[in-house]
Design an enzyme around this catalytic site. Structure first.
Site, PDB file in Angstrom:
ATOM      1  N   PRO A 119       0.819  -1.214   0.000  1.00 27.13           N
ATOM      2  CG  PRO A 119      -0.050  -1.046   2.163  1.00 27.13           C
ATOM      3  CD  PRO A 119       0.641  -1.996   1.240  1.00 27.13           C
ATOM      4  CG  ASP A 165      -9.381  -2.228 -23.296  1.00 26.31           C
ATOM      5  OD1 ASP A 165     -10.497  -2.561 -23.719  1.00 26.31           O
ATOM      6  OD2 ASP A 165      -8.448  -3.030 -23.121  1.00 26.31           O
ATOM      7  CD  GLU A 176       1.022  -5.810  11.573  1.00 21.54           C
ATOM      8  OE1 GLU A 176       1.244  -4.596  11.432  1.00 21.54           O
ATOM      9  OE2 GLU A 176      -0.128  -6.285  11.636  1.00 21.54           O
ATOM     10  NE  ARG A 190      -6.723  -5.243 -21.202  1.00 22.75           N
ATOM     11  CZ  ARG A 190      -7.648  -5.762 -22.003  1.00 22.75           C
ATOM     12  NH1 ARG A 190      -8.048  -7.004 -21.821  1.00 22.75           N
ATOM     13  NH2 ARG A 190      -8.157  -5.056 -22.986  1.00 22.75           N
TER      14      ARG A 190
END
Length: 246
Positions: free
Chosen positions: A88, A166, A115, A152
């Protein structure tokens, strides 16, 4: 292109190479997706990959030794790879990042757990990538998202024309799509799509793409570089809005 995924749940991520266009690409040799069980690089009989954090605190931390052994093994057998940690804290995955990664000959994705991983493992990491500002229980789902998005853009995996149409390609959302039947529940396919006039169809699709992007994602609309077709489509859109307002 070769992609390696390092995880403690190999059965979780192996499905990414078993379905759809990615499975076809693997079968055709366009993609090589290797899944490595981090527990195979432990030395104790219980195959432990985590331990308590120094300094105390909640949760467990992924041990460095299995990662060190893995990278020694990988580099000896496959050579140098671009190593990604799902995190993150990383830069946000988007089309631009996916296109960039698709140009790498070989990438390895580390799926974090608990963690986090021991900081000393970062000596092997070239990049940290996040799929959004939220926390998941592990890095397996982000790894699968990265593989799908990157694949892709690998030549031959998906038709080039399909990729260009797209959402987010050139900072525009995709236009609406229709298939048979021609009418359902009183709703019909737009006449232009069955007109056979390819120039008008292309103009309509661009107009709808611009309209959808303006309404739903004005942030990326402002980044779009407008070409002649865009200008024609915007004129058509403004005429339509004026007509509807009367």
């Amino acid at each position: 292109m070769r992609i390696g995924i390092v995880t403690i749940f190999p059965d979780f991520v192996k499905v990414i190479r078993e379905y759809g266009v990615i499975a076809q690409a693997v079968e055709n040799g366009l993609l090589h997706i290797d899944i490595f069980n981090l527990r195979d690089f432990t030395t104790d009989k219980h195959k432990v990959v985590d331990d308590y954090p120094y300094g105390g605190g909640p949760g467990m931390v992924m041990k460095p030794e299995p990662f060190f052994r893995f990278f020694e093994f990988f580099q000896s057998n496959y050579g140098k790879a671009y190593v990604i940690l799902t995190s993150p804290q990383g830069r946000r995955l988007d089309n631009k990042v996916a296109m960039e990664l698709a140009n790498k000959e070989q990438i390895v994705i580390i799926c974090g757990r608990y963690e986090g991983i021991d900081e000393r493992v970062m000596k092997f990491v070239d990049d940290e990538i996040s799929i959004g500002d939220y926390v998941l229980t592990g890095g397996e789902l982000p790894a699968m998202v990265i593989v799908d998005a990157v694949s892709r853009f690998v030549p031959g995996v998906v038709e080039e024309e399909s990729v260009k149409n797209d959402s987010f390609y050139n900072n525009l959302l995709d236009h609406p799509h229709y298939t048979r039947p021609r009418e359902i529940d009183g709703m019909s396919v737009p006449e232009v799509l069955i007109s056979g006039n390819h120039e008008e169809i292309e103009l309509w699709r661009r107009k709808e793409s611009l309209k959808k992007t303006m309404l739903k994602r004005p942030d990326i609309f402002m980044k779009h570089e407008f070409d002649e077709l865009d200008k024609k489509a915007l004129i058509s859109l403004f005429k339509e809005l004026i007509r509807d307002a009367r």
